[in-house]
Enzyme design. Sequence first.
Site, PDB file in Angstrom:
ATOM      1  N   GLY A   1       0.784  -1.231   0.000  1.00 30.70           N
ATOM      2  CA  GLY A   1       0.000   0.000   0.000  1.00 30.70           C
ATOM      3  C   GLY A   1       0.813   1.276   0.000  1.00 30.70           C
ATOM      4  O   GLY A   1       0.367   2.290   0.536  1.00 30.70           O
ATOM      5  N   LYS A   2       2.001   1.251  -0.605  1.00 33.63           N
ATOM      6  CA  LYS A   2       2.830   2.464  -0.653  1.00 33.63           C
ATOM      7  C   LYS A   2       2.105   3.595  -1.378  1.00 33.63           C
ATOM      8  O   LYS A   2       2.003   4.711  -0.868  1.00 33.63           O
ATOM      9  CB  LYS A   2       4.165   2.170  -1.356  1.00 33.63           C
ATOM     10  CG  LYS A   2       5.058   1.173  -0.661  1.00 33.63           C
ATOM     11  CD  LYS A   2       6.424   1.089  -1.303  1.00 33.63           C
ATOM     12  CE  LYS A   2       6.399   0.614  -2.739  1.00 33.63           C
ATOM     13  NZ  LYS A   2       5.908  -0.773  -2.886  1.00 33.63           N
TER      14      LYS A   2
ATOM     15  N   ALA B   1      -1.090   3.792  -2.088  1.00 33.83           N
ATOM     16  CA  ALA B   1      -2.320   4.127  -1.378  1.00 33.83           C
ATOM     17  C   ALA B   1      -2.041   5.092  -0.230  1.00 33.83           C
ATOM     18  O   ALA B   1      -2.810   6.035   0.012  1.00 33.83           O
ATOM     19  CB  ALA B   1      -2.984   2.855  -0.848  1.00 33.83           C
TER      20      ALA B   1
ATOM     21  N   GLU C   1       4.945   5.000 -12.708  1.00 32.66           N
ATOM     22  CA  GLU C   1       4.320   3.766 -13.182  1.00 32.66           C
ATOM     23  C   GLU C   1       2.854   3.971 -13.541  1.00 32.66           C
ATOM     24  O   GLU C   1       2.442   3.723 -14.670  1.00 32.66           O
ATOM     25  CB  GLU C   1       4.437   2.666 -12.132  1.00 32.66           C
ATOM     26  CG  GLU C   1       3.865   1.346 -12.626  1.00 32.66           C
ATOM     27  CD  GLU C   1       3.959   0.265 -11.575  1.00 32.66           C
ATOM     28  OE1 GLU C   1       4.512  -0.795 -11.899  1.00 32.66           O
ATOM     29  OE2 GLU C   1       3.474   0.489 -10.466  1.00 32.66           O
TER      30      GLU C   1
ATOM     31  N   ARG D   1      -8.130   7.210  -8.111  1.00 36.50           N
ATOM     32  CA  ARG D   1      -7.976   6.669  -6.749  1.00 36.50           C
ATOM     33  C   ARG D   1      -8.335   7.721  -5.705  1.00 36.50           C
ATOM     34  O   ARG D   1      -8.986   7.420  -4.700  1.00 36.50           O
ATOM     35  CB  ARG D   1      -6.545   6.201  -6.528  1.00 36.50           C
ATOM     36  CG  ARG D   1      -6.225   4.838  -7.077  1.00 36.50           C
ATOM     37  CD  ARG D   1      -4.947   4.348  -6.428  1.00 36.50           C
ATOM     38  NE  ARG D   1      -4.584   3.019  -6.848  1.00 36.50           N
ATOM     39  CZ  ARG D   1      -3.672   2.276  -6.232  1.00 36.50           C
ATOM     40  NH1 ARG D   1      -3.060   2.758  -5.172  1.00 36.50           N
ATOM     41  NH2 ARG D   1      -3.373   1.081  -6.663  1.00 36.50           N
TER      42      ARG D   1
ATOM     43  N   GLU E   1      18.899  -2.523  -3.225  1.00 36.90           N
ATOM     44  CA  GLU E   1      19.886  -2.046  -4.195  1.00 36.90           C
ATOM     45  C   GLU E   1      20.942  -1.075  -3.670  1.00 36.90           C
ATOM     46  O   GLU E   1      21.964  -0.904  -4.293  1.00 36.90           O
ATOM     47  CB  GLU E   1      19.205  -1.425  -5.426  1.00 36.90           C
ATOM     48  CG  GLU E   1      18.526  -2.460  -6.291  1.00 36.90           C
ATOM     49  CD  GLU E   1      17.939  -1.858  -7.549  1.00 36.90           C
ATOM     50  OE1 GLU E   1      18.323  -2.320  -8.630  1.00 36.90           O
ATOM     51  OE2 GLU E   1      17.116  -0.948  -7.448  1.00 36.90           O
TER      52      GLU E   1
ATOM     53  N   GLY F   1      22.699   0.787   0.065  1.00 37.06           N
ATOM     54  CA  GLY F   1      22.722   1.278   1.439  1.00 37.06           C
ATOM     55  C   GLY F   1      22.776   2.782   1.492  1.00 37.06           C
ATOM     56  O   GLY F   1      22.556   3.381   2.556  1.00 37.06           O
TER      57      GLY F   1
ATOM     58  N   LYS G   1      14.133   4.933  11.025  1.00 32.89           N
ATOM     59  CA  LYS G   1      15.246   5.873  11.184  1.00 32.89           C
ATOM     60  C   LYS G   1      14.660   7.276  11.202  1.00 32.89           C
ATOM     61  O   LYS G   1      13.835   7.630  10.358  1.00 32.89           O
ATOM     62  CB  LYS G   1      16.255   5.755  10.040  1.00 32.89           C
ATOM     63  CG  LYS G   1      17.360   6.822  10.120  1.00 32.89           C
ATOM     64  CD  LYS G   1      18.199   6.904   8.854  1.00 32.89           C
ATOM     65  CE  LYS G   1      19.177   8.069   8.936  1.00 32.89           C
ATOM     66  NZ  LYS G   1      19.993   8.235   7.713  1.00 32.89           N
TER      67      LYS G   1
ATOM     68  N   ARG H   1      16.358  11.008  11.845  1.00 31.22           N
ATOM     69  CA  ARG H   1      17.573  11.750  12.165  1.00 31.22           C
ATOM     70  C   ARG H   1      17.358  12.787  13.260  1.00 31.22           C
ATOM     71  O   ARG H   1      18.247  13.071  14.054  1.00 31.22           O
ATOM     72  CB  ARG H   1      18.115  12.439  10.906  1.00 31.22           C
ATOM     73  CG  ARG H   1      19.580  12.824  10.987  1.00 31.22           C
ATOM     74  CD  ARG H   1      20.014  13.654   9.783  1.00 31.22           C
ATOM     75  NE  ARG H   1      19.828  13.000   8.515  1.00 31.22           N
ATOM     76  CZ  ARG H   1      20.699  12.155   7.959  1.00 31.22           C
ATOM     77  NH1 ARG H   1      21.807  11.842   8.605  1.00 31.22           N
ATOM     78  NH2 ARG H   1      20.459  11.618   6.779  1.00 31.22           N
TER      79      ARG H   1
END
Length: 504
Positions: free
Chosen positions: A230-231, A233, A256, A265, A399, A401, A442, A444
């Site tokens: 659901g990124k 969404a 995409e 949507r 892919e 770091g 994470k 910062r």
Amino acid sequence: MDNTKPLQGKKIDKARIISLEKGKIPPQAVDLEVAVLGAMMIDKKGIDDVIDILHPEAFYDRKHQEIYAAIYTLFQNSEPTDLLTVSTQLRKDGKLEMVGGDFYLINLTQKVASSAHIEYHARIILQKYIQRKLITISNEIIENAYDETADVFDLLDLAEGKLFEVTQGNLKKGSEGAGDLVKQALKKIQDISNQDGMSGLATGFTKLDALTSGWQPSDLIIIAARPGMGKTAFVISMAKNMAIDFGSPVALFSLEMSSVQLITRMISSETGLTSEKLRKGNLEPHEWEQLNVKVKKLSDAPIFIDDTPSLSIFDLRAKARRLVSQHGVRILIIDYLQLMTAGGSAKGGNREQEISTISRNLKALAKELNVPVIALSQLSRAVETRGGSKRPLLSDLRESGAIEQDADIVSFIFRPEYYGLTEWDDDEHSPCEGQGEFIVAKHRNGGLENIRLKFTGHLAKFSDLEEGFSSEFQSKMNTGVSPDQFISPKDAFGIEDDGGDVPF
């Protein structure tokens, strides 16, 4: 022999005489510079009107640059500004004789008739400075364009970057002293206090805003997940909240899905009509009325969608600068990072190096435009092969770091029911149906937290999880849509998950 009149009695060759009138002198307004500086030394209001408009380099005459710098120093130190204090400051800086001494300062104050138009005069001085800067930039562009070894895309990016700096009135900044920075920090803290702790852009998700104080300017935020989680969404729900509820202009770059699919949507989420009904146009009369009424807010929302496929980082920078400059866009969203290319500036190398270049440039873009940049990212298949709850980890970022290194915030979206799980892996083992988790792994400048949200699958929508929310209640809310439909990896618009890296 007298050689003082060598041309006497000879025919003069007029073609060899240089005519200065045909030469070009840089744009300038020295008379107005005199008027502005004189007014600033005799009227405190003149300083208040001008100090935020001009900087020393805006003056054409070098003497005037030094005098204005002395006035600026006095202003920063909250000291009175007049003929005597400016003279003292210039003497302290060792510049008094260079500017012409006290006699020149006295002349400046005597040439002022009124300070009523000082702001207007200051803006003319700034315009002349911008003209001179444009001439300098143009000469640099011409010089670089003749360099056969230069990459043309690098030249285009360099040229647009310099012109953007001039447009924003935000020319290259030098280092700043601790005193100035402390004042800026104190002012920001005061502003945050007046805004109930919200220093950034509100997302519409209560607990997330409480944790981050909103998305902060110049931050790079990574939102990562496996396909089907659901990124898309989530960012669509967030973009709609930000634009409609808070009036924040949003730019969404979709590499995409088409722009029409994305806006459909949003219509589904805003109106409560399922994506399937909107896709087929199979609506009842009252649903057509509902659609026409509720879509009005969305049509007026400051949302800008760009669906250019295989967008390069070079093209993104160019488009983003225009959106910020022309439409006041305050946040950029990229869906998703792995579909971007490094563009013309790439010098070869493997995909990991290319992703590192993209990530590094996204962070630089966030700092340059002073807006938060959100980039969606894929996770590696290691999540699928891992046992237990399959909760994502920082090591799962796909892919490169460098993504983790460059980002100010790295977060994950996790829905246990995607893997057929019915309970959260906590001490209470509470039901997880119709729920998702936004994991801040994470941060910062802040703390870490797992924030649970409600996920309405048939609307592809995330929202706050109400107190007392239960999976049974959510199942009833879905009006006959069974749980397996909204936990399926199938996209709301029929995009199948073939097990590859296609984002939801």
